[in-house]
Design a protein around this motif. Structure first.
Motif, PDB file in Angstrom:
ATOM      1  N   ASN A 399       0.745  -1.206  -0.045  1.00 30.27           N
ATOM      2  CA  ASN A 399       0.015   0.024  -0.003  1.00 30.27           C
ATOM      3  C   ASN A 399       0.804   1.271  -0.084  1.00 30.27           C
ATOM      4  N   ILE A 400       2.207   1.159  -0.129  1.00 26.36           N
ATOM      5  CA  ILE A 400       3.081   2.255  -0.028  1.00 26.36           C
ATOM      6  C   ILE A 400       2.926   3.038  -1.368  1.00 26.36           C
ATOM      7  N   SER A 401       2.684   4.206  -1.160  1.00 24.81           N
ATOM      8  CA  SER A 401       2.232   5.232  -2.442  1.00 24.81           C
ATOM      9  C   SER A 401       3.032   6.491  -2.474  1.00 24.81           C
ATOM     10  N   ILE A 402       3.547   6.844  -1.468  1.00 23.46           N
ATOM     11  CA  ILE A 402       4.346   8.108  -1.332  1.00 23.46           C
ATOM     12  C   ILE A 402       5.632   7.728  -0.735  1.00 23.46           C
ATOM     13  N   ILE A 403       6.687   8.066  -1.070  1.00 25.57           N
ATOM     14  CA  ILE A 403       8.094   8.206  -0.683  1.00 25.57           C
ATOM     15  C   ILE A 403       8.785   9.464  -0.957  1.00 25.57           C
ATOM     16  N   ASP A 404       9.137  10.061   0.052  1.00 21.18           N
ATOM     17  CA  ASP A 404       9.733  11.571   0.154  1.00 21.18           C
ATOM     18  C   ASP A 404      11.117  11.544   0.116  1.00 21.18           C
ATOM     19  N   GLY A 405      11.973  11.931  -1.161  1.00 21.87           N
ATOM     20  CA  GLY A 405      13.193  11.855  -1.086  1.00 21.87           C
ATOM     21  C   GLY A 405      14.019  10.957  -0.627  1.00 21.87           C
ATOM     22  N   THR A 406      15.014  10.981   0.100  1.00 20.55           N
ATOM     23  CA  THR A 406      15.795  10.086   0.524  1.00 20.55           C
ATOM     24  C   THR A 406      15.386   9.460   1.923  1.00 20.55           C
ATOM     25  N   ALA A 407      14.183   8.365   1.613  1.00 17.57           N
ATOM     26  CA  ALA A 407      13.695   8.002   2.848  1.00 17.57           C
ATOM     27  C   ALA A 407      14.276   7.188   3.731  1.00 17.57           C
ATOM     28  N   ILE A 408      14.937   6.181   2.998  1.00 15.57           N
ATOM     29  CA  ILE A 408      15.575   5.239   3.688  1.00 15.57           C
ATOM     30  C   ILE A 408      17.212   5.346   3.566  1.00 15.57           C
ATOM     31  N   CYS A 409      17.718   5.942   4.659  1.00 12.25           N
ATOM     32  CA  CYS A 409      19.267   6.442   4.316  1.00 12.25           C
ATOM     33  C   CYS A 409      20.364   5.752   5.333  1.00 12.25           C
ATOM     34  N   ASN A 410      21.224   5.720   4.979  1.00 16.43           N
ATOM     35  CA  ASN A 410      22.600   5.370   5.716  1.00 16.43           C
ATOM     36  C   ASN A 410      22.398   4.257   6.723  1.00 16.43           C
ATOM     37  N   ASN A 411      21.577   3.083   6.143  1.00 18.25           N
ATOM     38  CA  ASN A 411      21.391   1.913   6.861  1.00 18.25           C
ATOM     39  C   ASN A 411      22.605   1.144   6.195  1.00 18.25           C
ATOM     40  N   ARG A 412      23.542   1.023   6.799  1.00 16.83           N
ATOM     41  CA  ARG A 412      24.842   0.406   5.881  1.00 16.83           C
ATOM     42  C   ARG A 412      24.820  -0.949   5.730  1.00 16.83           C
ATOM     43  N   ASN A 413      24.155  -1.837   6.701  1.00 22.63           N
ATOM     44  CA  ASN A 413      24.126  -3.204   6.382  1.00 22.63           C
ATOM     45  C   ASN A 413      22.896  -3.834   5.520  1.00 22.63           C
ATOM     46  N   LEU A 414      22.115  -2.647   5.131  1.00 20.52           N
ATOM     47  CA  LEU A 414      20.860  -3.046   4.517  1.00 20.52           C
ATOM     48  C   LEU A 414      21.119  -3.412   3.018  1.00 20.52           C
ATOM     49  N   LYS A 415      20.851  -4.927   2.607  1.00 19.89           N
ATOM     50  CA  LYS A 415      21.416  -5.412   1.359  1.00 19.89           C
ATOM     51  C   LYS A 415      20.243  -5.833   0.523  1.00 19.89           C
ATOM     52  N   LYS A 416      19.151  -5.891   1.198  1.00 18.71           N
ATOM     53  CA  LYS A 416      18.142  -6.381   0.359  1.00 18.71           C
ATOM     54  C   LYS A 416      16.639  -5.667   0.626  1.00 18.71           C
ATOM     55  N   ILE A 417      16.147  -5.052  -0.312  1.00 27.46           N
ATOM     56  CA  ILE A 417      14.694  -4.393   0.142  1.00 27.46           C
ATOM     57  C   ILE A 417      13.513  -4.966  -0.995  1.00 27.46           C
ATOM     58  N   VAL A 418      12.541  -5.758  -0.376  1.00 19.03           N
ATOM     59  CA  VAL A 418      11.429  -6.442  -1.236  1.00 19.03           C
ATOM     60  C   VAL A 418      10.354  -5.462  -1.308  1.00 19.03           C
ATOM     61  N   ILE A 419       9.844  -5.138  -2.715  1.00 20.15           N
ATOM     62  CA  ILE A 419       8.832  -4.345  -2.661  1.00 20.15           C
ATOM     63  C   ILE A 419       7.661  -5.023  -3.056  1.00 20.15           C
ATOM     64  N   GLU A 420       6.696  -4.987  -2.440  1.00 19.50           N
ATOM     65  CA  GLU A 420       5.456  -5.703  -2.626  1.00 19.50           C
ATOM     66  C   GLU A 420       4.514  -5.220  -3.687  1.00 19.50           C
ATOM     67  N   GLY A 421       4.646  -3.947  -3.873  1.00 22.25           N
ATOM     68  CA  GLY A 421       3.725  -3.223  -4.972  1.00 22.25           C
ATOM     69  C   GLY A 421       4.589  -2.628  -6.026  1.00 22.25           C
ATOM     70  N   ASP A 422       4.113  -2.006  -6.776  1.00 24.98           N
ATOM     71  CA  ASP A 422       4.601  -0.940  -7.919  1.00 24.98           C
ATOM     72  C   ASP A 422       4.954   0.416  -7.433  1.00 24.98           C
ATOM     73  N   ILE A 423       6.168   0.676  -7.038  1.00 21.23           N
ATOM     74  CA  ILE A 423       6.515   2.127  -6.544  1.00 21.23           C
ATOM     75  C   ILE A 423       7.577   2.514  -7.642  1.00 21.23           C
ATOM     76  N   SER A 424       7.645   1.977  -8.851  1.00 23.85           N
ATOM     77  CA  SER A 424       8.602   2.180  -9.843  1.00 23.85           C
ATOM     78  C   SER A 424       8.558   3.647 -10.229  1.00 23.85           C
ATOM     79  N   ASP A 425       7.420   4.275 -10.371  1.00 24.27           N
ATOM     80  CA  ASP A 425       7.445   5.689 -10.772  1.00 24.27           C
ATOM     81  C   ASP A 425       7.878   6.839  -9.574  1.00 24.27           C
ATOM     82  N   ILE A 426       7.902   6.350  -8.242  1.00 20.82           N
ATOM     83  CA  ILE A 426       8.117   7.369  -7.349  1.00 20.82           C
ATOM     84  C   ILE A 426       9.345   7.279  -6.651  1.00 20.82           C
ATOM     85  N   ILE A 427      10.254   6.178  -6.724  1.00 19.09           N
ATOM     86  CA  ILE A 427      11.656   5.877  -6.440  1.00 19.09           C
ATOM     87  C   ILE A 427      12.591   6.728  -7.324  1.00 19.09           C
ATOM     88  N   THR A 428      13.539   6.996  -6.436  1.00 17.55           N
ATOM     89  CA  THR A 428      14.796   7.629  -7.389  1.00 17.55           C
ATOM     90  C   THR A 428      16.084   6.838  -6.972  1.00 17.55           C
TER      91      THR A 428
END
Length: 485
Positions: A399-428
């Protein structure tokens, strides 16, 4: 012999067709037959109650029949030998029961409907003792009568007293008084208008002192138990603070120096609502759990302070929900996360169901956080909402439909993000970045569902893309089974 009776349902009388006499200890098959003038007589169950009297009219025995049914011929009951044991007479009463729950529906209006007389026979001679009055029974009977008279007098007096007291009570106005400790209701009572209140017993948390007494928010003052009287519904808050906390003109100027402790801020102090935290270089002791009051307004400085492990508001706060150190602002039933607690134990945080948004710096600097469970209700990730954690994998709900700027930042161990929906048009390219000590930009691998893969690929972003497979489901079940809130 057939002993015939008629039950009159309108008056409740049980009437014998004629007088009947049976021989003492009669072994003949005498039967009581009762008919009723009620149209629905067959819908009830019945029983008969008998009292046996000797020739001196002294009660000698009591007998109750088993449950009887009403048939076409009425109620039929074969008289047992023990009802003709004593020379004298036998009284009978009829009782009707509801056939569903066996509750009593009606009774014939008197027990002294004489069923039959018992006459002595040549073969049986009742002992003289049975013909003489039972003195002990008579004494008990008289005592029972006196007891009933006494109870009738008491009940009559109490009814009159209750009516008078009810009239008196109705002439007064009554108010509800509630006493709270940090939003937790500790006592509730009803008091008469203009009456004084009695301060309830309480126990302060360790290291706390009472700050003037009980705060009365409706009039922004401390309640005076010696002078104040009830003029309205009243809510009172136990007003206390941690030793070492300093407050001036409604502003917290110091949280004291006690580390690894719970710090309590009062609602009211020295004539002012406590509603402000001094923002310039205020010191927060190491590993503090801070409990604020309903009046606190500018608490933003505490949201990003690394020394604050948990942030609490009273349970009665109209806008803020505090649970386990989390702080949610609520509006129209929707929750927005403003602060997630630092971990003292464990490696997992779970955001509550119903949360729609994670605010800026809400999840910030939480060392040891490896598993972050986001609810399906989540729709919005604000700028820098998840920052500087040890999270290794993250699942973003559909259900995530809005992501502002650098939303998830400097999580240095983060290797994998699973995206359940289609947010291809809002991520950078900068939505999920981290920067290492050499200023190298690190991006996690994005796992997307097959039906959305081409949308992400067409964006040509600098993330490695993979299609979700079985490992996604394994991870989701494993995370949800180990949630620690």
């Amino acid at each position: 012999m057939l002993l015939k009776f008629k039950y009159h349902s309108q008056t409740g009388f049980l009437e014998a067709y004629r007088s009947y006499s049976l021989a003492q200890n009669n072994s003949l098959s005498d039967t009581v037959i009762i008919t009723s003038d009620a149209a629905d007589a067959d819908k009830y169950n019945y029983c008969l109650e008998f009292i046996c009297y000797n020739s001196k009219s002294i009660p000698k025995a009591q007998y109750i029949s088993p449950i009887l049914n009403y048939t076409d011929g009425g109620i039929s009951f074969a008289i047992p030998n023990n009802l003709t044991e004593f020379r004298g007479h036998v009284d009978m009463q009829l009782t009707g029961y509801d056939s569903q729950d066996n509750s009593i529906v009606f009774k014939s209006i008197s027990k002294n409907c004489k069923a039959f007389d018992v006459e002595g026979s040549l073969c049986v001679l009742e002992k003289d003792l049975n013909d003489t009055p039972n003195v002990f029974t008579e004494v008990l009977q008289r005592l029972e009568e006196l007891k009933n008279i006494r109870e009738d007098i008491i009940n009559s007096a109490m009814n009159m007293f209750s009516d008078d007291m009810l009239k008196i009570f109705k002439s007064y106005r009554w108010f509800t008084v509630r006493y709270y400790d940090n939003g937790r209701l500790i006592k509730e009572e009803r008091v008469i208008e203009k009456s004084k209140l009695v301060e309830p017993q309480y126990k302060l948390p360790n290291g706390c002192v009472l700050a003037e007494g009980w705060y009365f928010p409706s009039e922004n003052r401390i309640w005076d138990f010696d002078r104040d009287t009830a003029e309205q519904d009243i809510d009172l808050y136990l007003n206390y603070m941690s030793e070492g906390v300093a407050v001036r003109d409604g502003m917290v100027t110091s949280f004291g120096s006690r580390t690894r402790s719970h710090i309590y801020i009062p609602e009211y102090y020295d004539g002012y609502k406590v509603d402000t935290v001094k923002s310039n270089s205020i010191n927060v002791p190491y590993e503090s759990y801070i409990h604020l009051g309903n009046n606190m307004e500018n608490f933003e400085i505490l949201l990003t302070n690394a020394n604050v492990l948990g942030l609490y508001f009273p349970l009665t706060h109209p806008l803020v929900k505090s649970d386990g150190g989390y702080m949610y602002v609520q509006n129209d039933g929707e929750f927005f996360l403003f602060f997630a607690p630092k971990l003292k134990h464990g490696d997992t945080l779970a955001i509550c169901d119903g949360c729609k948004s994670i605010n800026t710096m809400a999840i910030n600097g939480i060392r040891g956080l490896k598993h972050l469970i986001l609810p399906d209700s989540l729709q919005h990730l604000a700028e820098l909402s998840i920052v500087d954690t040890d999270v290794e994998e993250l699942i973003l709900p559909k259900n995530i439909s809005i992501i502002d700027g650098t939303a998830i930042c400097n999580n240095r161990n983060l290797k994998k993000i699973v995206i359940e929906g289609d947010i291809s048009d809002i991520i950078t390219e900068n939505t999920f970045i981290s920067v290492d000590g050499s200023n190298n930009v690190i991006r996690p691998t994005l796992y997307v569902f097959p039906e959305y893969y081409e949308n992400y690929k067409a964006k040509n972003l600098a993330y490695e893309l993979k299609v979700v497979g079985g490992e996604y489901f394994d991870a989701r079940y494993a995370l949800n089974s180990d949630v620690v809130k």
